[in-house]
Design a protein around this motif. Structure first.
Motif, mmCIF file in Angstrom:
data_model
loop_
_atom_site.group_PDB
_atom_site.id
_atom_site.type_symbol
_atom_site.label_atom_id
_atom_site.label_comp_id
_atom_site.label_asym_id
_atom_site.label_seq_id
_atom_site.Cartn_x
_atom_site.Cartn_y
_atom_site.Cartn_z
ATOM 1 N N TYR A 82 -15.238 6.058 28.089
ATOM 2 C CA TYR A 82 -16.550 6.358 28.291
ATOM 3 C C TYR A 82 -16.811 7.115 29.643
ATOM 4 C CZ TYR A 82 -19.108 3.190 24.424
ATOM 5 O OH TYR A 82 -19.225 2.341 23.256
ATOM 6 N N HIS A 83 -15.684 5.698 30.536
ATOM 7 C CA HIS A 83 -15.896 6.015 31.898
ATOM 8 C C HIS A 83 -14.951 7.239 33.019
ATOM 9 C CE1 HIS A 83 -19.061 3.445 31.842
ATOM 10 N NE2 HIS A 83 -18.019 2.282 30.580
ATOM 11 N N ARG A 84 -13.609 7.189 32.138
ATOM 12 C CA ARG A 84 -12.117 7.187 32.806
ATOM 13 C C ARG A 84 -11.722 6.553 33.723
ATOM 14 N NH1 ARG A 84 -13.521 13.073 36.603
ATOM 15 N NH2 ARG A 84 -15.111 12.368 38.093
ATOM 16 N N VAL A 85 -12.197 5.355 33.502
ATOM 17 C CA VAL A 85 -11.732 4.445 35.098
ATOM 18 C C VAL A 85 -10.314 3.896 33.681
ATOM 19 C CG1 VAL A 85 -12.177 2.034 35.187
ATOM 20 C CG2 VAL A 85 -13.746 3.618 35.458
ATOM 21 N N THR A 95 -27.372 7.931 16.121
ATOM 22 C CA THR A 95 -26.916 7.057 15.056
ATOM 23 C C THR A 95 -26.296 5.965 15.937
ATOM 24 O OG1 THR A 95 -24.417 8.684 15.665
ATOM 25 C CG2 THR A 95 -26.069 9.885 14.062
ATOM 26 N N GLY A 96 -26.165 5.716 17.043
ATOM 27 C CA GLY A 96 -25.473 4.504 17.489
ATOM 28 C C GLY A 96 -26.107 4.179 18.999
ATOM 29 N N LEU A 97 -26.300 3.040 19.263
ATOM 30 C CA LEU A 97 -27.048 2.162 20.239
ATOM 31 C C LEU A 97 -25.631 1.523 20.588
ATOM 32 C CD1 LEU A 97 -28.927 1.417 22.574
ATOM 33 C CD2 LEU A 97 -29.934 0.610 20.848
ATOM 34 N N ALA A 98 -25.145 1.644 22.250
ATOM 35 C CA ALA A 98 -24.071 0.517 23.003
ATOM 36 C C ALA A 98 -24.988 -0.060 23.911
ATOM 37 C CB ALA A 98 -23.066 1.399 23.185
ATOM 38 N N LEU A 99 -24.543 -1.302 24.030
ATOM 39 C CA LEU A 99 -25.326 -1.984 24.863
ATOM 40 C C LEU A 99 -24.801 -2.703 25.723
ATOM 41 C CD1 LEU A 99 -29.118 -3.237 22.797
ATOM 42 C CD2 LEU A 99 -28.751 -1.389 24.421
ATOM 43 N N ASP A 100 -24.637 -3.283 26.699
ATOM 44 C CA ASP A 100 -24.361 -3.609 28.071
ATOM 45 C C ASP A 100 -25.093 -5.364 27.797
ATOM 46 O OD1 ASP A 100 -23.064 -4.929 30.419
ATOM 47 O OD2 ASP A 100 -24.906 -5.173 30.801
ATOM 48 N N PRO A 101 -24.315 -6.704 28.232
ATOM 49 C CA PRO A 101 -25.338 -7.774 27.457
ATOM 50 C C PRO A 101 -26.019 -7.641 27.962
ATOM 51 C CG PRO A 101 -22.695 -7.284 27.896
ATOM 52 C CD PRO A 101 -23.114 -6.554 28.013
ATOM 53 N N ILE A 130 -19.797 -1.482 28.577
ATOM 54 C CA ILE A 130 -20.582 -0.633 28.793
ATOM 55 C C ILE A 130 -21.248 -0.463 30.693
ATOM 56 C CG2 ILE A 130 -22.907 0.391 28.223
ATOM 57 C CD1 ILE A 130 -21.269 -0.030 26.048
ATOM 58 N N SER A 131 -20.680 -1.471 31.359
ATOM 59 C CA SER A 131 -20.956 -1.563 33.249
ATOM 60 C C SER A 131 -19.875 -1.385 33.050
ATOM 61 C CB SER A 131 -21.554 -3.159 33.192
ATOM 62 O OG SER A 131 -20.450 -3.647 32.837
ATOM 63 N N GLY A 132 -18.335 -1.070 32.625
ATOM 64 C CA GLY A 132 -17.404 -1.171 32.843
ATOM 65 C C GLY A 132 -16.820 -2.506 33.519
ATOM 66 N N LEU A 133 -17.343 -3.525 33.930
ATOM 67 C CA LEU A 133 -16.967 -4.640 34.446
ATOM 68 C C LEU A 133 -16.289 -5.433 33.270
ATOM 69 C CD1 LEU A 133 -19.350 -5.709 36.792
ATOM 70 C CD2 LEU A 133 -17.919 -4.401 37.593
ATOM 71 N N PRO A 134 -15.423 -6.371 33.637
ATOM 72 C CA PRO A 134 -14.982 -6.691 35.417
ATOM 73 C C PRO A 134 -13.929 -5.678 35.560
ATOM 74 C CG PRO A 134 -13.415 -8.494 33.910
ATOM 75 C CD PRO A 134 -14.757 -7.256 33.167
ATOM 76 N N GLU A 135 -13.111 -4.365 34.361
ATOM 77 C CA GLU A 135 -12.139 -3.729 35.137
ATOM 78 C C GLU A 135 -12.759 -2.558 36.093
ATOM 79 O OE1 GLU A 135 -11.374 -4.778 30.681
ATOM 80 O OE2 GLU A 135 -13.047 -3.984 31.719
ATOM 81 N N ALA A 195 -26.895 0.894 28.749
ATOM 82 C CA ALA A 195 -27.025 1.535 27.886
ATOM 83 C C ALA A 195 -26.455 3.027 27.214
ATOM 84 C CB ALA A 195 -28.116 1.189 27.207
ATOM 85 N N ILE A 196 -25.699 3.381 26.111
ATOM 86 C CA ILE A 196 -25.741 4.866 25.533
ATOM 87 C C ILE A 196 -26.272 5.024 24.627
ATOM 88 C CG2 ILE A 196 -23.476 5.752 25.676
ATOM 89 C CD1 ILE A 196 -21.385 4.458 26.716
ATOM 90 N N VAL A 197 -27.083 5.964 24.082
ATOM 91 C CA VAL A 197 -27.568 6.191 23.143
ATOM 92 C C VAL A 197 -27.002 7.695 22.415
ATOM 93 C CG1 VAL A 197 -29.728 6.841 23.678
ATOM 94 C CG2 VAL A 197 -29.594 6.032 21.584
ATOM 95 N N GLY A 198 -27.214 7.810 20.878
ATOM 96 C CA GLY A 198 -26.687 8.997 20.405
ATOM 97 C C GLY A 198 -26.330 9.230 19.605
ATOM 98 N N ASP A 199 -24.882 10.117 19.656
ATOM 99 C CA ASP A 199 -24.377 10.699 18.162
ATOM 100 C C ASP A 199 -23.066 10.297 17.984
ATOM 101 O OD1 ASP A 199 -24.128 11.659 15.365
ATOM 102 O OD2 ASP A 199 -23.641 13.147 16.422
ATOM 103 N N PHE A 200 -23.170 8.552 17.705
ATOM 104 C CA PHE A 200 -21.621 8.266 17.947
ATOM 105 C C PHE A 200 -20.608 8.911 16.778
ATOM 106 C CE2 PHE A 200 -23.634 5.772 21.037
ATOM 107 C CZ PHE A 200 -22.478 5.121 21.562
ATOM 108 N N ALA A 201 -21.329 9.263 15.618
ATOM 109 C CA ALA A 201 -20.635 9.925 15.036
ATOM 110 C C ALA A 201 -20.282 11.291 14.727
ATOM 111 C CB ALA A 201 -22.102 10.180 13.188
ATOM 112 N N ASP A 202 -21.145 12.003 15.150
ATOM 113 C CA ASP A 202 -20.036 13.381 15.240
ATOM 114 C C ASP A 202 -20.106 13.474 17.071
ATOM 115 O OD1 ASP A 202 -20.138 13.868 12.416
ATOM 116 O OD2 ASP A 202 -21.936 14.372 12.797
ATOM 117 N N GLY A 203 -20.828 13.026 17.524
ATOM 118 C CA GLY A 203 -20.963 13.298 19.459
ATOM 119 C C GLY A 203 -19.504 12.990 19.424
ATOM 120 N N ILE A 204 -18.193 11.734 18.715
ATOM 121 C CA ILE A 204 -17.351 11.510 19.407
ATOM 122 C C ILE A 204 -16.165 11.513 18.396
ATOM 123 C CG2 ILE A 204 -15.504 9.546 19.789
ATOM 124 C CD1 ILE A 204 -18.726 8.208 21.167
#
Length: 307
Positions: free
Chosen positions: A124-127, A175-181, A227-232, A241-250
């Motif tokens: 997600y973040h290259r962290v 195809t997917g939605l990733a949510l921060d709490p 999703i937010s990158g915390l606490p790392e 939030a991240i929304v998009g084509d998790f099936a074929d976009g990754i």
């Protein structure tokens, strides 16, 4: 017989623990929940993409047939090694098998969680999770997408729909939605409107408090703090939030499984000589490979860091 042999300095990770670690690593990551891994050989892996739409043609009798000109391009999934090194007292080597199993269970739990989160943090973040800093040399990561919605109201539903619109208008499926709490709770906390005002009735009662959402309006969903990158991360990325084509976009996979390495000597992590400190180190490693087509995703960010 002890699992860790103090004489031969060998380590045998019980199969049930090893299998559990691998399973957990692939099930606690939001990437793994929304995008299935694929078999992937070690090293750089070329992935061919067919970038033309093939259309059928109705042909009348004695008429000529047409063709579609195929166009292909190539992207490359790059390996990324993640590791966890855990120090413990060398008295662990002398203990009985039950005690060693207890320690290994804890190592497996902590290691699998860390390696699972590492997949999300890198993809997600290259962290780098250990330092919290961005790995500047990495140029392929999901949040590089230019499609961004800035949270502009208290209506999380509206923000998600706007982000979905940015993806769909390019013909990309959702195809997917990733949510921060925080976003998941805001979505679950929405009320129905009467005359433009909240009426006290939950808009989506099936979401509960938003702690374990697996689907939202028919879209596969996962909730996680990566999703937010915390606490790392050194600072909040602002992504909610991240929304998009998790099936074929990754495209991602595990190129090497989880080994257990026992390190009895030296200074493997810069924390001082193991013998001097009466310690041993247990090291777990995994090699992921991935490529992200970031233009197939949209982000929702907080106003402070919105796009």
């Amino acid at each position: 017989m002890a699992i860790l042999d103090s004489k031969t300095l060998s380590a045998v990770l019980p199969r049930n623990i090893a299998d559990g670690m691998i399973k957990k690593t692939l099930s606690t990551s939001t990437v793994a929940k929304l995008s299935g891994q694929e078999p992937m050989k070690f090293g750089t892996v070329d992935i061919l993409r067919f970038n033309n739409t093939v259309r059928a043609e109705f042909v009348e009798e004695n008429a000529d047939k047409s063709s579609t000109v195929a166009a292909w391009d190539k992207v490359t999934a790059v390996p990324h090694k993640a590791q966890v090194t855990i120090r413990t007292s060398n008295e662990f080597m002398w203990a009985d098998e039950d005690y060693q199993l207890g320690v290994l269970d804890q190592v497996a739990e902590a290691g699998a969680n860390a390696l699972s989160r590492a997949l999300d943090m890198g993809l997600y973040h290259r962290v780098n999770p250990h330092t919290g800093n961005v790995i500047a040399s990495w140029t392929n990561y999901l949040t590089a997408t230019k499609k961004t919605v800035t949270q502009g109201s208290a209506d999380a539903d509206a923000d998600i729909r706007q982000a979905i619109g940015l993806v769909i208008e390019d013909g990309t499926p959702i195809t997917g939605l990733a949510l921060d709490p925080k976003m998941a709770f805001a979505l679950a906390n929405l009320q129905c409107l009467s005359g433009g005002k909240p009426n006290g009735m939950p808009r989506y009662p099936e979401l509960g408090f938003g702690t374990d959402i697996t689907s939202f309006l028919g879209v596969k969903t996962a909730v996680g703090t990566t999703i937010s990158g915390l606490p790392e991360a050194a600072k909040d990325t602002g992504v909610r939030a991240i929304v998009g084509d998790f099936a074929d976009g990754i495209r991602w996979g595990v190129q090497r499984d989880l080994p257990l390495e026992l390190i009895p000597y030296g200074d493997p992590d810069g924390q001082g000589d193991l013998k001097r400190k009466n310690q041993i180190a247990l090291r777990l490693e995994i090699v992921y490979g991935w490529y992200v087509m970031e233009d197939r995703f949209a982000l929702i960010k907080t106003a402070a860091v919105g796009g």
